[in-house]
Write a protein that holds these residues in place. Structure first.
Motif, PDB file in Angstrom:
ATOM      1  N   ALA A  38      -6.839 -23.502   6.515  1.00 23.96           N
ATOM      2  CA  ALA A  38      -5.746 -24.213   5.835  1.00 23.96           C
ATOM      3  C   ALA A  38      -6.277 -25.368   4.989  1.00 23.96           C
ATOM      4  O   ALA A  38      -7.484 -25.567   4.867  1.00 23.96           O
ATOM      5  CB  ALA A  38      -4.765 -24.742   6.883  1.00 23.96           C
ATOM      6  N   ASN A  39      -5.336 -26.100   4.387  1.00 28.48           N
ATOM      7  CA  ASN A  39      -5.688 -27.357   3.706  1.00 28.48           C
ATOM      8  C   ASN A  39      -4.991 -28.489   4.453  1.00 28.48           C
ATOM      9  O   ASN A  39      -4.143 -28.233   5.300  1.00 28.48           O
ATOM     10  CB  ASN A  39      -5.275 -27.296   2.218  1.00 28.48           C
ATOM     11  CG  ASN A  39      -3.783 -27.087   2.056  1.00 28.48           C
ATOM     12  OD1 ASN A  39      -2.979 -27.902   2.510  1.00 28.48           O
ATOM     13  ND2 ASN A  39      -3.405 -25.985   1.457  1.00 28.48           N
ATOM     14  N   PRO A  40      -5.349 -29.733   4.152  1.00 31.93           N
ATOM     15  CA  PRO A  40      -4.834 -30.858   4.969  1.00 31.93           C
ATOM     16  C   PRO A  40      -3.308 -30.961   5.044  1.00 31.93           C
ATOM     17  O   PRO A  40      -2.777 -31.488   6.021  1.00 31.93           O
ATOM     18  CB  PRO A  40      -5.433 -32.085   4.268  1.00 31.93           C
ATOM     19  CG  PRO A  40      -6.709 -31.569   3.657  1.00 31.93           C
ATOM     20  CD  PRO A  40      -6.380 -30.172   3.196  1.00 31.93           C
ATOM     21  N   GLY A  68      -1.003 -22.098   1.015  1.00 32.02           N
ATOM     22  CA  GLY A  68      -1.869 -22.161  -0.177  1.00 32.02           C
ATOM     23  C   GLY A  68      -2.219 -20.751  -0.598  1.00 32.02           C
ATOM     24  O   GLY A  68      -1.392 -19.840  -0.468  1.00 32.02           O
ATOM     25  N   GLY A  69      -3.443 -20.567  -1.050  1.00 29.78           N
ATOM     26  CA  GLY A  69      -3.861 -19.231  -1.483  1.00 29.78           C
ATOM     27  C   GLY A  69      -4.702 -18.577  -0.394  1.00 29.78           C
ATOM     28  O   GLY A  69      -4.556 -18.877   0.793  1.00 29.78           O
ATOM     29  N   GLY A  70      -5.588 -17.704  -0.803  1.00 29.93           N
ATOM     30  CA  GLY A  70      -6.549 -17.091   0.123  1.00 29.93           C
ATOM     31  C   GLY A  70      -5.944 -16.624   1.433  1.00 29.93           C
ATOM     32  O   GLY A  70      -4.828 -16.115   1.485  1.00 29.93           O
ATOM     33  N   VAL A  71      -6.702 -16.830   2.506  1.00 31.26           N
ATOM     34  CA  VAL A  71      -6.208 -16.357   3.817  1.00 31.26           C
ATOM     35  C   VAL A  71      -4.971 -17.151   4.244  1.00 31.26           C
ATOM     36  O   VAL A  71      -4.067 -16.611   4.896  1.00 31.26           O
ATOM     37  CB  VAL A  71      -7.335 -16.427   4.871  1.00 31.26           C
ATOM     38  CG1 VAL A  71      -7.662 -17.852   5.280  1.00 31.26           C
ATOM     39  CG2 VAL A  71      -7.006 -15.586   6.087  1.00 31.26           C
ATOM     40  N   ASP A  72      -4.893 -18.408   3.807  1.00 24.14           N
ATOM     41  CA  ASP A  72      -3.729 -19.253   4.107  1.00 24.14           C
ATOM     42  C   ASP A  72      -2.466 -18.597   3.530  1.00 24.14           C
ATOM     43  O   ASP A  72      -1.443 -18.434   4.208  1.00 24.14           O
ATOM     44  CB  ASP A  72      -3.957 -20.625   3.454  1.00 24.14           C
ATOM     45  CG  ASP A  72      -3.028 -21.719   3.957  1.00 24.14           C
ATOM     46  OD1 ASP A  72      -3.121 -22.841   3.440  1.00 24.14           O
ATOM     47  OD2 ASP A  72      -2.231 -21.443   4.866  1.00 24.14           O
ATOM     48  N   GLY A  73      -2.572 -18.186   2.277  1.00 23.61           N
ATOM     49  CA  GLY A  73      -1.427 -17.539   1.624  1.00 23.61           C
ATOM     50  C   GLY A  73      -1.063 -16.218   2.296  1.00 23.61           C
ATOM     51  O   GLY A  73       0.111 -15.928   2.529  1.00 23.61           O
ATOM     52  N   THR A 130     -15.391 -20.534   3.157  1.00 22.73           N
ATOM     53  CA  THR A 130     -16.307 -19.774   2.286  1.00 22.73           C
ATOM     54  C   THR A 130     -15.606 -19.165   1.077  1.00 22.73           C
ATOM     55  O   THR A 130     -16.204 -18.363   0.348  1.00 22.73           O
ATOM     56  CB  THR A 130     -17.005 -18.661   3.086  1.00 22.73           C
ATOM     57  OG1 THR A 130     -16.008 -17.758   3.579  1.00 22.73           O
ATOM     58  CG2 THR A 130     -17.812 -19.227   4.231  1.00 22.73           C
ATOM     59  N   GLY A 131     -14.359 -19.527   0.846  1.00 21.04           N
ATOM     60  CA  GLY A 131     -13.653 -19.047  -0.357  1.00 21.04           C
ATOM     61  C   GLY A 131     -13.466 -20.191  -1.322  1.00 21.04           C
ATOM     62  O   GLY A 131     -14.435 -20.704  -1.903  1.00 21.04           O
ATOM     63  N   VAL A 132     -12.258 -20.651  -1.441  1.00 18.96           N
ATOM     64  CA  VAL A 132     -11.908 -21.762  -2.357  1.00 18.96           C
ATOM     65  C   VAL A 132     -12.788 -22.987  -2.100  1.00 18.96           C
ATOM     66  O   VAL A 132     -13.188 -23.685  -3.022  1.00 18.96           O
ATOM     67  CB  VAL A 132     -10.410 -22.142  -2.182  1.00 18.96           C
ATOM     68  CG1 VAL A 132     -10.053 -23.449  -2.853  1.00 18.96           C
ATOM     69  CG2 VAL A 132      -9.542 -21.003  -2.720  1.00 18.96           C
ATOM     70  N   TYR A 133     -13.122 -23.203  -0.824  1.00 21.14           N
ATOM     71  CA  TYR A 133     -13.908 -24.413  -0.492  1.00 21.14           C
ATOM     72  C   TYR A 133     -15.401 -24.231  -0.736  1.00 21.14           C
ATOM     73  O   TYR A 133     -16.192 -25.141  -0.504  1.00 21.14           O
ATOM     74  CB  TYR A 133     -13.620 -24.851   0.946  1.00 21.14           C
ATOM     75  CG  TYR A 133     -12.281 -25.558   1.110  1.00 21.14           C
ATOM     76  CD1 TYR A 133     -11.477 -25.851   0.009  1.00 21.14           C
ATOM     77  CD2 TYR A 133     -11.799 -25.931   2.361  1.00 21.14           C
ATOM     78  CE1 TYR A 133     -10.256 -26.494   0.166  1.00 21.14           C
ATOM     79  CE2 TYR A 133     -10.588 -26.575   2.531  1.00 21.14           C
ATOM     80  CZ  TYR A 133      -9.816 -26.854   1.413  1.00 21.14           C
ATOM     81  OH  TYR A 133      -8.607 -27.511   1.557  1.00 21.14           O
TER      82      TYR A 133
END
Ligand code: APR
Length: 174
Positions: A21-23, A28-33, A116-119
């Protein structure tokens, strides 16, 4: 016991899946999305009550429309070259998620490859942190039978995890 596999984490029939996730913890996108999409709108409603999370922290919600009963949301480090404690923060993501899962009596948990994606955390480096932290936890809590799955989205990432698990001499199944 550690299993390394490839696929979509939202389809796994495990007790708990981990979200990168993000804070804000508000999706969001990626696995979060993908997780928010598969779990449905009630997930966001619960996440809104969590008040966000710091990098390295882990918080838990229900899984709603997922097969998994629980989702543990953890916020990984943004990779900035490797001199900003990224490895320590990433280690904390895995450690805190595993400890939180254990406190809920969870016996099967799946991790994506956090950060390992967006980050942009290089997967070669990130895979060592992930595999070593998970193995350390399983050894430390060997009395507590937990199945941990590392699920990789791409074949390339999957092969990197397999290769590095072998390099580390870690026992795993695929
Ligand atoms: N199942 C398993 N793994 C997945 C899936 C999926 N359905 N979708 C993506 N992945 C993998 C990616 O290939 C990557 O290896 O998850 C890993 C983490 O990538 P990201 O989802 O981009 O997460 P991260 O790098 O930690 O960045 C987090 O991205 O989506 C946003 O809201 C999120 O701001 C946060 C940031």
């Amino acid at each position: 016991m550690l299993q390394i596999t490839q696929g979509d984490i939202t389809t796994l029939d495990v007790e708990c899946i981990v979200n990168a996730a993000n804070p804000s913890l508000l999706g969001g996108g990626g696995v979060d999305g993908a997780i928010h999409k598969a779990a449905g709108p009630k997930l966001l409603q619960e996440c809104k009550k969590l008040g966000g999370a710091k990098r390295g922290e882990a918080k838990i919600t229900h899984g709603y429309e997922l097969k998994a009963k629980w989702i543990i949301h953890t916020v990984g480090p943004i990779y900035q070259g490797g001199n900003h404690n990224e490895d320590v923060i990433l280690q904390r993501c895995y450690e805190n998620s595993l400890c939180l899962a254990r406190s809920y009596g969870i016996k099967s948990i799946a991790f994506p490859s956090i950060s390992t994606g967006v980050y942009q955390y290089p997967i070669q480096k990130a895979s060592f942190v992930a595999l070593q932290t998970i193995t350390w936890f399983l050894q430390k809590c060997s009395f507590y039978e937990m199945k941990v799955i590392c699920i990789l989205h791409s074949q390339k990432d999957y092969e990197i995890y397999i290769q590095n698990a072998k390099k580390l001499g870690i026992n795993f199944t695929t």
